[in-house]
Design an enzyme around this catalytic site. Structure first.
Site, PDB file in Angstrom:
ATOM      1  CG  ASP A 800      -1.844   1.160   1.270  1.00  0.00           C
ATOM      2  OD1 ASP A 800      -2.313   1.571   0.201  1.00  0.00           O
ATOM      3  OD2 ASP A 800      -2.090   1.686   2.370  1.00  0.00           O
ATOM      4  CG  ASP A1163      -1.213   1.791   6.981  1.00  0.00           C
ATOM      5  OD1 ASP A1163      -1.662   1.685   5.832  1.00  0.00           O
ATOM      6  OD2 ASP A1163      -1.078   2.882   7.550  1.00  0.00           O
ATOM      7  CG  ASP A1167      -3.949  -1.946   3.030  1.00  0.00           C
ATOM      8  OD1 ASP A1167      -4.249  -1.662   1.860  1.00  0.00           O
ATOM      9  OD2 ASP A1167      -3.289  -1.188   3.766  1.00  0.00           O
TER      10      ASP A1167
END
Length: 1459
Positions: A800, A1163, A1167
């Site tokens: 990410d 995080d 996700d």
């Protein structure tokens, strides 16, 4: 029309995989379009009246030119799924089902126990010919799209390993699912094939069978005749197969087997006669005599898990013989059947219909078998109180059927017929509640569908408006719902210490140890047996303690009970939260509630919660009361899953309450108390909640299917067969030597414990446990230890961006305002700008946000907080009658702006807007959002001419851009401004507010890379581990960040896509892309450089290029693209931008399909799904939600990825080393004992003890202490235990070690001081030259072999850095040499059963041991690898071609010139 009763052959693994792959690809495409077509409901603090059909845009879009956090992660919203089988798409016709079930009973789960099946995908369609045709065409077109897919391997399906059920049984069983799609992955292929048969046979339908007014009876597929049940006196072990003679008869379909025609002697319900039980308990035990289905399947969407159910009863006769067999074999039969439950089921169970069975066998696609008991309880309530139904009662006369039709195909509808009319009961009574629990999911038997279903999607059909819902429940209703839904507890069932002890001791590993200890005790190896017993007790005790502690920690996390005030029967009462049921209304504003006890909908008041437990992001989220329209939409089934349109009302179980505000009563109602309580209605309880699903994912993680573990136990099996051969050979040899019977038995059995040492399985976990301990020291925690070794095989890692590669915080770089048709220079502060545009920008920054004030602290999205801080204003919330106003005050206090109504951010629209009021009473609309969507809501003439140029400039440089626009609202009635304003607030709709806005300017944010990002990416690239950015940010911003962190080299040409020839022109189209569009890939630096239709450069010499894919393009290619385009995107895509949570998840699975071992590091909320889907998911979070990923790093830096990969490689190399060492240990001892057995001798008791406790155990432990090598190698360690790279050195070392033992032994026998062994002597009489020579030689071999097998670089640090191991080896060598000089006549010499050897022989023995070590070292490093390569070349010469991973083949193809 009749469908031929063809039989299916068992499909191959590739066929199964291809079917699953086609289904996923097609269904994912359908989901994406369906998701886009859902209207985005107005998210407003005021009146919610948005027309859903107006506001729909591609889901890939977001508000900013950069990612925005979502209130609800879709991976969790899927836990509140839709109706299982409302459309009946997976249902079998009853006659076919019954026919298969009778076959199933006779063949006892044989592979060919079914006839060909067709699902009723059209059962919700009307019976008209035209609608039938259109439905068939729809399904066939879907099938045609699916056949375009070739992808051969999906991780979850390719590893499917049903063993109790055959694949044919699973594929053709009656199916249901938690998914919203009508077709589950298993049913899809057979459905589409049979629909094709249906189309082909349509012309054969008899005109008389078409029904009145063109209605068509669809043969047995949708309608069928009655089934005759076996008589009550029939044999219980058999189901009469002649009961289905009328399969081909066409008649009006009766939906329920529960209400079939029965004789006077065959009641609908049978109360079983239970001897010795109370009458009331017997009355509760109701079985459904018309239940026919013996098995079914179920697809749990959120876990991506296919399970099969089969009903059984316990046969008393079989159980009796089973007990006799277990007793007669002294428990051996019991142990064998315990280890092989499939055999035990066949021994004591007999197949039984699901509505009548006593227990159910559940097997999932991983081959994991579970036996669960069926619970039952008298119920006598309506079906709608258990399952969600949409039908209504109706009564129609038969003579009116020409003008009225009844949908009797709905399984929730029960039809009663007589000579004149029939009565359709859409909500019949359910006399008995039968259910099972599997993995804490409650499956309730549906008596009219004859299968088990979940009811997580249940909604009370009487929830018509907020006022009626707020009345709460009556006590009697609560009692019934408590029975259906259970307690509101996430309580993990913890086994007692005795149960855990029994499970551990009866494990095959410990049973083998117990067998070995008993054998050694009878053979008078008392000391050795006692030591092993002591070690085993410590091991079992440690395992029990760790298990109990782990369960206790998990229970502390999951179990939560508090007192709540609930409205029952019109009165407020305080109860434990465990007694809450769906429909209960409780007080959220109770100050004693700190965490939400269940999933619920906010009815009144407003609150701010912290959902970090779910999302991993500690960003407070505001919740507002649900409106009547949203509630009705939820009840109607539009949004039963807590999606974007319900997220602002949905309170998730386990989330922390930051603030709750009670609603203020209007003045005319305020008497004494000015405030009402804040209310919420319970929607989900217990394990059905989002938190419950999260806990289940922790308890039952997806098996890694790692090849090393599979091969290791296969290898142990091979060694066990070798041990059996040794047992036979030794027995024959001892008989030939006329040894005593007890000696023959003991020593022959002892051979088994030598070849398969009891400590072998335990050594496989040494390296993993040590790596886990080192990771914990680095604040990296793992909940799935098996994933450590998988981390060593990663081929690609997806990252990410925001919060992972870049810093969490964003800083406002400045603003650009509109100045004479162009942008102004960048202003670093509002004070440096002047003019009306600056004033409008200030007003927008201070009002257009979702911030709240808690204890004088701003709570909300960090981006909003940064913007507001940039303004320098103050924020507070004022209380008024009926509402709370958000007020912004200028620094000098002279200007006050009040936000009257907010249309909050919706991900599909990528913008939010607000209605604000100034002090003078004037009203304005302010809107902020992604620059790409502002042309949809703004007056195009208000845009500056350099709009795209400036946007392109900033996004290319990695900045995030937000566009701001606004307009003034004219008040028609100036005489009464307050009334006019209130009228505007009440009637203002979002589409009216966000129209003809005037553009104001840009807000520019900068997002910096984390300090370690570039270094980590470079190291991964050097190790040839591919890196991918998967983000919700703007594609140009993502490209800029990727180049800054070296994910994309500077000279790499990056191609980005866009659609051309797009036919849609409506502003709010319900489809993102029409079929007429085409895809064009252009270089972001030079638009003249493009890709061809296969997404490859026109310049054939160009090899260094990369793709930057957006979410809508990703979805388009997955659904409509060719195989080559899909593969090219997966291979060359380095940037995946504007990706939704589901698309991230899908990307991970697609990478896995082409052979990548995939890691994901993230995080945030977006996700969670990808973290769970990846082979190795690493969460950068301290929140409890991070337990959904195998790894959690408390350090918010991506260098944890290097640690996980390094430790994974180290653990994998260590596991191989330890396994090979234990194998060679067995081989060395096998050779020694085999030679001694040839003379009827053996090693002594203390010699065995010396080898195992003082040599093997410490060496095996400390050889695993090597740390990972600091530099990641380009070459990955092998995970194949039976590969030539492993077997050739292993076999070669065995030959070398055996050769040196034989040489020493033969040399000793030729010496004049040779002392022969006593043939047939007892264990205390084994002292001989043969014994001493072989014992001493083997001692040195155990030590030096550990050195040879201690692998260093490139996966572990060099041997000389493993100080504990070096010390252990040094001490072992010293002790072994000292044994040579022990006086054989002394007490220690007698204890070790040593014999005399001269000093010269001792020197020769040490020299031979040294030569043996050198030979093994050289062969392992130089000779065996060459032999392994030669064998590989030899196999190639015979036509053997190694199967390569698909992505490697594709990479090689890309290097070839374009033809």
């Amino acid at each position: 029309m009749a469908i031929p009763n063809t039989r299916h052959e068992e499909p191959s693994e590739d066929e199964r995989t291809t079917r699953f792959s086609r289904v996923r690809r097609s269904l994912n495409g359908r989901r994406s379009v369906d998701g886009l077509a859902r209207g985005a409901t107005e998210n407003s603090t005021g009146n919610n009246d948005l027309d859903d059909s107006q506001y729909v845009e591609p889901a890939s879009t977001e508000m900013y030119s950069g990612p925005a956090s979502e209130s609800v992660p879709s991976s969790y919203s899927s836990f509140h799924m839709f109706d299982h089988a409302n459309s009946g798409g997976r249902r079998l016709s009853r006659s076919r089902s019954a026919h298969r079930n009778s076959e199933y009973a006779r063949n006892s789960f044989s592979r060919n126990s079914f006839a060909e099946d067709i699902g009723r995908s059209l059962s919700q369609s009307q019976n008209s010919q035209s609608q039938l045709s259109s439905s068939v065409i729809s399904v066939e077109s879907l099938n045609q799209q699916a056949q375009n897919s070739y992808l051969k391997r999906d991780r979850s399906e390719s590893r499917s390993s049903f063993r109790f059920f055959s694949w044919d049984e699973i594929e053709h069983a009656q199916g249901a699912t938690t998914a919203g799609d009508d077709i589950d992955p298993v049913a899809y292929d057979s459905l589409s094939e049979d629909i094709a048969q249906l189309i082909g046979s349509e012309d054969d339908i008899d005109g008389e069978e078409r029904g009145r007014e063109g209605n068509v009876a669809l043969s047995p597929i949708l309608h069928h005749g009655h089934h005759h049940r076996k008589k009550s006196g029939a044999d219980d072990d058999q189901i009469d197969s002649d009961a289905h003679s009328q399969r081909g008869h066409i008649s009006r379909r009766r939906s329920s087997h529960f209400y079939e025609d029965v004789g006077a002697d065959e009641p609908l319900l049978v109360t079983e006669s239970l001897d010795g039980r109370e009458q009331k308990e017997a009355a509760d035990h109701i079985v459904y005599t018309n239940s026919e289905r013996l098995f079914q399947r179920y697809y749990i969407t959120e876990e991506d898990l296919v399970i099969g159910f089969a009903g059984f009863k316990t046969s008393r006769i079989r159980s009796f013989f089973y007990a006799i067999l277990s007793i007669g074999t002294l428990g051996i039969a019991y142990l064998i059947l315990r280890w092989f439950p499939r055999l035990r089921i066949q021994c004591i169970g007999k197949p039984c219909a699901l509505g009548q069975c006593d227990w159910v066998v559940v097997e999932n696609q991983w081959g994991e078998l579970t036996i669960v008991n069926v619970n039952h309880q008298r119920y006598d309530q309506r079906l709608s109180t258990i399952f969600r139904t949409d039908s209504e009662k109706s009564e129609l006369a038969a003579n009116d059927s020409d003008s009225s039709t009844v949908d009797a195909s709905d399984d929730n509808v029960v039809v009663f017929e007589d000579e004149e009319d029939y009565y359709v009961d859409s909500d019949p009574l359910v006399p008995s509640l039968r259910w099972i629990e599997y993995r804490y999911i409650k499956f309730i038997y549906h008596p009219f569908k004859d299968i088990y279903l979940t009811n997580n999607n249940w909604i009370d059909p009487n929830w018509n408006d907020v006022e009626s819902v707020s009345e709460g429940l009556d006590s009697d209703v609560q009692t019934d719902r408590s029975l259906v839904f259970g307690d509101n507890l996430i309580d993990i069932k913890e086994k007692t210490t005795t149960q855990l002890l029994v499970d551990e001791v009866l494990h095959p590993f410990y049973v083998f140890q117990v067998f070995s200890m008993i054998l050694w005790a009878f053979d008078e190896y008392y000391y050795y047996a006692s030591c092993i017993f002591f070690i085993s007790v410590i091991s079992v005790g440690n395992t029990l303690i760790e298990t109990k502690q782990a369960l206790a920690r998990l229970r502390n996390i999951s179990k939560f009970v508090c007192d709540v005030r609930v409205l029952r029967s019109g009165f407020w009462t305080t109860i434990p939260s465990s007694e809450l049921v769906p429909g209960d209304v409780y007080e959220v504003s109770d100050p004693t509630i700190s965490s939400l006890p269940c999933d619920s909908i906010l009815l009144s008041g407003d609150c701010i919660v912290n959902e970090s437990m779910l999302t991993g992001e500690s960003v407070p989220v505001s919740k507002v009361p649900i409106t009547d329209s949203s509630l009705q939409g939820m009840v109607a089934g539009n949004s039963p899953n807590g999606g974007d349109d319900l997220a602002k009302h949905y309170l998730y179980s386990g989330t922390k309450i930051i603030r709750v505000r009670r609603p203020k009563r209007p003045r005319q109602q305020a008497q004494g108390e000015d405030y009402d309580v804040a209310l919420a209605v319970v929607i989900r309880t217990g394990f059905s909640t989002t938190k419950g699903s999260l806990v289940r994912s922790m308890l039952f993680p997806k098996p890694s299917g790692f090849k090393f573990y599979e091969d290791s136990f296969k290898y142990i099996g091979v060694m066990a067969m070798i041990a059996c051969v040794g047992f036979i050979v030794c027995t024959v040899n001892f008989i030939r030597m006329n040894l005593p019977t007890h000696l023959i038995v003991f020593r022959a059995l002892d051979m088994i414990t030598i070849v398969v040492p009891p400590a072998l399985p335990a050594t496989l976990t040494i390296g993993t446990n040590i790596s886990l301990a080192r990771l914990r020291q680095k604040s990296i925690f793992c909940i799935s230890p098996n994933r450590v070794n998988v981390g060593g095989k990663l081929d690609v890692v997806c990252f990410d961006k925001t919060g992972t590669l870049t810093e969490d915080g964003l800083d406002v770089l400045g603003i650009h305002l509109l100045a004479k048709e162009k942008f102004s220079p960048l202003y670093s502060s509002l004070a440096s700008s002047q003019g009306p545009e600056s004033l409008e920008m200030t007003n927008a920054l201070t009002t257009c946000h979702s911030l709240r004030s808690v204890d004088d602290e701003l709570i909300g999205d960090p981006l909003d907080a940064k913007m507001f801080d940039f303004s320098g204003w103050q924020f507070k919330e004022e209380e008024g009658h009926g509402a709370h106003s958000r007020v912004s005050i200028s620094p000098d206090g002279k200007t006050v702006l009040t936000a009257l109504k907010t249309f909050e951010f919706i991900s599909q629209l990528r913008r939010m807007s607000v209605l604000a009021k100034r002090q003078d009473g004037s009203l304005s609309i302010y809107c902020k959002g992604a620059p790409e969507v502002m042309d949809q809501v703004c007056d195009r003439d208000s845009f500056p001419v350099d709009y795209q140029e400036l946007l392109h400039q900033y996004t290319h440089r990695g900045y995030r851009v937000i566009a701001v626009a606004g307009k003034k609202i004219r008040i028609e009635d100036d005489s009464n401004i307050d009334v006019a304003t209130a009228d505007i607030v009440a009637n203002l709709r979002r589409e009216d507010a966000e129209r003809e806005l005037q553009f104001i300017g840009f807000i520019i944010f900068e997002n910096k890379l984390k300090p370690t990002t570039a270094r980590v990416i470079q190291k991964l690239e050097e190790a040839k581990i591919r890196t991918i950015m998967c983000t919700g940010d703007n594609v140009l911003t993502a490209i800029s960040v990727a180049r800054e962190c070296y994910m994309i080299p500077d000279k790499t040409v990056v191609f980005a896509p866009h659609f051309v020839e797009q036919t849609q022109s409506e502003e709010y189209s319900t489809l993102p892309i029409q079929e007429e569009v085409t895809l064009r890939w252009e270089s972001i630096d030079d638009p003249t450089i493009v890709l061809n239709a296969q997404m490859r450069p026109l310049d054939q010499t160009m090899r260094n290029y990369s793709l930057a894919v957006t979410g809508d393009v990703f979805r388009y290619i997955v659904k409509n693209g060719s195989d080559e385009q899909l593969e090219q995107m997966l291979i060359k895509g380095s940037i995946f931008a504007r990706m939704s949570p589901d698309e991230k998840h899908e990307l991970v699975e697609r990478l896995q399909q082409i052979g990548y071992t995939t890691g994901f590091c993230g995080d945030g909320a977006n996700d969670c799904g990808a973290l769970k889907a990846a082979d190795v998911g690493i969460s950068l979070s301290e929140a409890e939600a991070s337990v959904a990923a195998p790894f959690t790093s408390r350090k918010f830096e991506i260098d944890c990825v290097l640690d996980v990969i390094g430790e994974g490689r180290c653990a994998l190399a260590t596991s191989f080393s330890c396994f090979k060492y234990m194998s060679l240990y067995s081989a060395i001892q096998f050779v020694s004992v085999s030679i001694l057995y040839g003379f009827g001798s053996n090693l002594g008791d203390f010699q065995f003890l010396w080898i195992d406790l003082f040599l093997i155990l410490p060496i095996a432990i400390f050889m695993a202490w090597s740390k990972p090598f600091p530099v990641l190698s380009r070459k990955r360690p092998t995970a194949n235990l039976v590969s030539r790279k492993v077997l050739v050195p292993l076999v070669g070392e065995i030959v070398i070690l055996a050769t040196f033992q034989i040489i020493i032994w033969m040399f000793a026998r030729d010496q004049p001081w040779y002392i022969p062994p006593k043939i047939g002597g007892e264990d205390s009489e084994v002292a001989s030259t043969d014994n001493t020579a072989l014992f001493m030689t083997s001692c040195f071999q155990y030590i030096f072999t550990a050195i040879v097998l201690s692998v260093g670089p490139p996966y572990r640090e060099p041997l000389y850095k493993n100080y504990p191991f070096l010390i252990t080896v040094g001490v072992a060598v010293a002790l072994s040499i000292s044994l040579l000089f022990v006086d054989p006549d002394g007490w220690f010499g007698n204890l070790m059963t040593l014999s005399y050897t001269p000093l010269s022989f001792k020197g020769i023995l040490v020299a031979f041991a040294t030569v043996n070590f050198l030979a093994s070292w050289i062969a392992d490093r130089a000779i065996f690898p060459v032999i392994a390569r030669c064998l590989m070349n030899l196999r190639k010469s015979f036509g053997y071609v190694k199967t390569r991973k698909r992505y490697k083949v594709l990479n090689d193809q890309l290097k070839e010139p374009i033809v």
